[in-house]
Design a protein around this motif. Structure first.
Motif, PDB file in Angstrom:
ATOM      1  N   LEU A 173       0.849  -1.183   0.000  1.00 34.80           N
ATOM      2  CA  LEU A 173       0.000   0.000   0.000  1.00 34.80           C
ATOM      3  C   LEU A 173       0.890   1.240   0.000  1.00 34.80           C
ATOM      4  CD1 LEU A 173      -2.685   1.602   0.415  1.00 34.80           C
ATOM      5  CD2 LEU A 173      -2.324   1.261   2.851  1.00 34.80           C
ATOM      6  N   PHE A 174       0.580   2.173  -0.850  1.00 34.40           N
ATOM      7  CA  PHE A 174       1.229   3.478  -0.870  1.00 34.40           C
ATOM      8  C   PHE A 174       0.178   4.477  -0.422  1.00 34.40           C
ATOM      9  CE2 PHE A 174       2.169   7.548  -2.728  1.00 34.40           C
ATOM     10  CZ  PHE A 174       3.526   7.691  -2.512  1.00 34.40           C
ATOM     11  N   ARG A 175       0.396   5.137   0.721  1.00 38.03           N
ATOM     12  CA  ARG A 175      -0.566   6.092   1.267  1.00 38.03           C
ATOM     13  C   ARG A 175       0.093   7.456   1.287  1.00 38.03           C
ATOM     14  NH1 ARG A 175      -5.209   8.412   2.322  1.00 38.03           N
ATOM     15  NH2 ARG A 175      -5.670   8.859   4.470  1.00 38.03           N
ATOM     16  N   GLY A 176      -0.509   8.433   0.613  1.00 40.98           N
ATOM     17  CA  GLY A 176      -0.004   9.794   0.613  1.00 40.98           C
ATOM     18  C   GLY A 176      -0.976  10.710   1.327  1.00 40.98           C
ATOM     19  N   ILE A 177      -0.457  11.547   2.229  1.00 42.14           N
ATOM     20  CA  ILE A 177      -1.311  12.521   2.914  1.00 42.14           C
ATOM     21  C   ILE A 177      -0.678  13.899   2.813  1.00 42.14           C
ATOM     22  CG2 ILE A 177      -2.336  10.838   4.493  1.00 42.14           C
ATOM     23  CD1 ILE A 177      -0.556  11.973   6.706  1.00 42.14           C
ATOM     24  N   ASP A 178      -1.538  14.897   2.795  1.00 46.75           N
ATOM     25  CA  ASP A 178      -1.101  16.293   2.763  1.00 46.75           C
ATOM     26  C   ASP A 178      -2.250  17.133   3.288  1.00 46.75           C
ATOM     27  OD1 ASP A 178       1.346  17.844   1.192  1.00 46.75           O
ATOM     28  OD2 ASP A 178      -0.440  19.083   1.504  1.00 46.75           O
ATOM     29  N   LEU A 179      -1.951  18.335   3.733  1.00 47.97           N
ATOM     30  CA  LEU A 179      -2.998  19.253   4.190  1.00 47.97           C
ATOM     31  C   LEU A 179      -3.750  19.897   3.028  1.00 47.97           C
ATOM     32  CD1 LEU A 179      -1.226  21.109   7.131  1.00 47.97           C
ATOM     33  CD2 LEU A 179      -3.029  19.399   7.282  1.00 47.97           C
ATOM     34  N   SER A 180      -3.194  19.823   1.849  1.00 51.29           N
ATOM     35  CA  SER A 180      -3.769  20.494   0.680  1.00 51.29           C
ATOM     36  C   SER A 180      -4.614  19.537  -0.161  1.00 51.29           C
ATOM     37  CB  SER A 180      -2.630  21.063  -0.181  1.00 51.29           C
ATOM     38  OG  SER A 180      -3.106  21.417  -1.452  1.00 51.29           O
ATOM     39  N   HIS A 181      -5.902  19.877  -0.307  1.00 51.99           N
ATOM     40  CA  HIS A 181      -6.781  19.082  -1.178  1.00 51.99           C
ATOM     41  C   HIS A 181      -6.278  19.099  -2.619  1.00 51.99           C
ATOM     42  CE1 HIS A 181     -10.028  17.958   1.508  1.00 51.99           C
ATOM     43  NE2 HIS A 181      -9.970  19.167   2.038  1.00 51.99           N
ATOM     44  N   SER A 182      -5.790  20.250  -3.088  1.00 48.43           N
ATOM     45  CA  SER A 182      -5.338  20.322  -4.477  1.00 48.43           C
ATOM     46  C   SER A 182      -4.133  19.402  -4.718  1.00 48.43           C
ATOM     47  CB  SER A 182      -5.029  21.765  -4.897  1.00 48.43           C
ATOM     48  OG  SER A 182      -3.980  22.295  -4.132  1.00 48.43           O
ATOM     49  N   LEU A 183      -3.231  19.301  -3.746  1.00 49.54           N
ATOM     50  CA  LEU A 183      -2.078  18.411  -3.915  1.00 49.54           C
ATOM     51  C   LEU A 183      -2.482  16.941  -3.865  1.00 49.54           C
ATOM     52  CD1 LEU A 183       0.775  20.171  -1.935  1.00 49.54           C
ATOM     53  CD2 LEU A 183       0.548  19.904  -4.394  1.00 49.54           C
ATOM     54  N   THR A 184      -3.362  16.579  -2.943  1.00 45.36           N
ATOM     55  CA  THR A 184      -3.771  15.172  -2.881  1.00 45.36           C
ATOM     56  C   THR A 184      -4.617  14.803  -4.099  1.00 45.36           C
ATOM     57  OG1 THR A 184      -5.619  15.714  -1.413  1.00 45.36           O
ATOM     58  CG2 THR A 184      -3.588  14.942  -0.377  1.00 45.36           C
ATOM     59  N   ASN A 185      -5.430  15.720  -4.597  1.00 49.95           N
ATOM     60  CA  ASN A 185      -6.200  15.450  -5.819  1.00 49.95           C
ATOM     61  C   ASN A 185      -5.274  15.293  -7.017  1.00 49.95           C
ATOM     62  OD1 ASN A 185      -8.638  15.535  -4.468  1.00 49.95           O
ATOM     63  ND2 ASN A 185      -9.033  17.678  -4.958  1.00 49.95           N
ATOM     64  N   TYR A 186      -4.266  16.148  -7.102  1.00 52.03           N
ATOM     65  CA  TYR A 186      -3.295  16.040  -8.184  1.00 52.03           C
ATOM     66  C   TYR A 186      -2.578  14.695  -8.109  1.00 52.03           C
ATOM     67  CZ  TYR A 186       0.893  16.722 -10.970  1.00 52.03           C
ATOM     68  OH  TYR A 186       1.907  16.548 -11.878  1.00 52.03           O
ATOM     69  N   ALA A 187      -2.098  14.345  -6.920  1.00 55.29           N
ATOM     70  CA  ALA A 187      -1.387  13.072  -6.754  1.00 55.29           C
ATOM     71  C   ALA A 187      -2.282  11.897  -7.133  1.00 55.29           C
ATOM     72  CB  ALA A 187      -0.895  12.926  -5.320  1.00 55.29           C
ATOM     73  N   ALA A 188      -3.537  11.945  -6.741  1.00 56.76           N
ATOM     74  CA  ALA A 188      -4.466  10.854  -7.045  1.00 56.76           C
ATOM     75  C   ALA A 188      -4.737  10.739  -8.543  1.00 56.76           C
ATOM     76  CB  ALA A 188      -5.765  11.048  -6.278  1.00 56.76           C
ATOM     77  N   SER A 189      -4.579  11.823  -9.279  1.00 53.45           N
ATOM     78  CA  SER A 189      -4.865  11.810 -10.720  1.00 53.45           C
ATOM     79  C   SER A 189      -3.711  11.238 -11.553  1.00 53.45           C
ATOM     80  CB  SER A 189      -5.185  13.226 -11.206  1.00 53.45           C
ATOM     81  OG  SER A 189      -3.997  14.011 -11.266  1.00 53.45           O
TER      82      SER A 189
END
Length: 147
Positions: free
Chosen positions: A1-17
């Motif tokens: 499992l690779f789990r990425g977390i950040d305080l920024s919705h835009s960064l986590t949305n970008y990473a997820a895309s």
């Protein structure tokens, strides 16, 4: 499992895309001090987080110890208060960062049951430029959590 977390919705949305070779990826917006259901992890990275998060150093290290499994690794970058420029009379460091000495980092990491494997200075604006800590405003640390 690779789990990425950040305080920024835009960064986590970008990473997820993005497309990844690792198939099981998951990204979420949260503070690393909040409980993470999936942990503990083999590797936790904090790239440019520690000196900006405003969390006391020991509290951050203790939380990271909860996120890293025994025998796992922590990789982080942060700002270096031992940089030789601090000795220059007119030097004013950027106020938006917390600056840590190598000795403060060593103590906090050790108290959180990590052992430093490697600590070096680096120049973020020059790819691949590794140097002695006194010659750089930035440090990277690789540490292993004691078993």
């Amino acid at each position: 499992l690779f789990r990425g977390i950040d305080l920024s919705h835009s960064l986590t949305n970008y990473a997820a895309s993005r497309k990844y070779k690792t198939k099981n990826t998951n990204f979420g917006c949260q503070n690393f001090l909040d409980p993470v259901k999936e942990g503990p992890f083999d590797l936790v990275t904090l790239i440019g987080v520690l000196h900006k998060c405003g969390i006391p150093l020991q509290k951050a290290m203790n939380q990271l110890a909860e996120l890293v499994k025994e025998g796992g690794q922590l990789f982080l970058t942060t700002k270096n208060r031992g940089w030789k420029k601090f000795n220059e009379p007119n030097f004013i460091p950027y106020e938006g960062h917390h600056w840590f000495t190598v000795s403060e980092l060593n103590e906090a990491i050790s108290l959180a049951s990590f052992r430093i494997v490697k600590l070096e200075g680096f120049e973020p604006r020059i790819p691949g430029k590794i140097c002695k800590p006194a010659e750089s405003h930035s440090l990277f640390i690789l540490a292993r959590r004691d078993e």
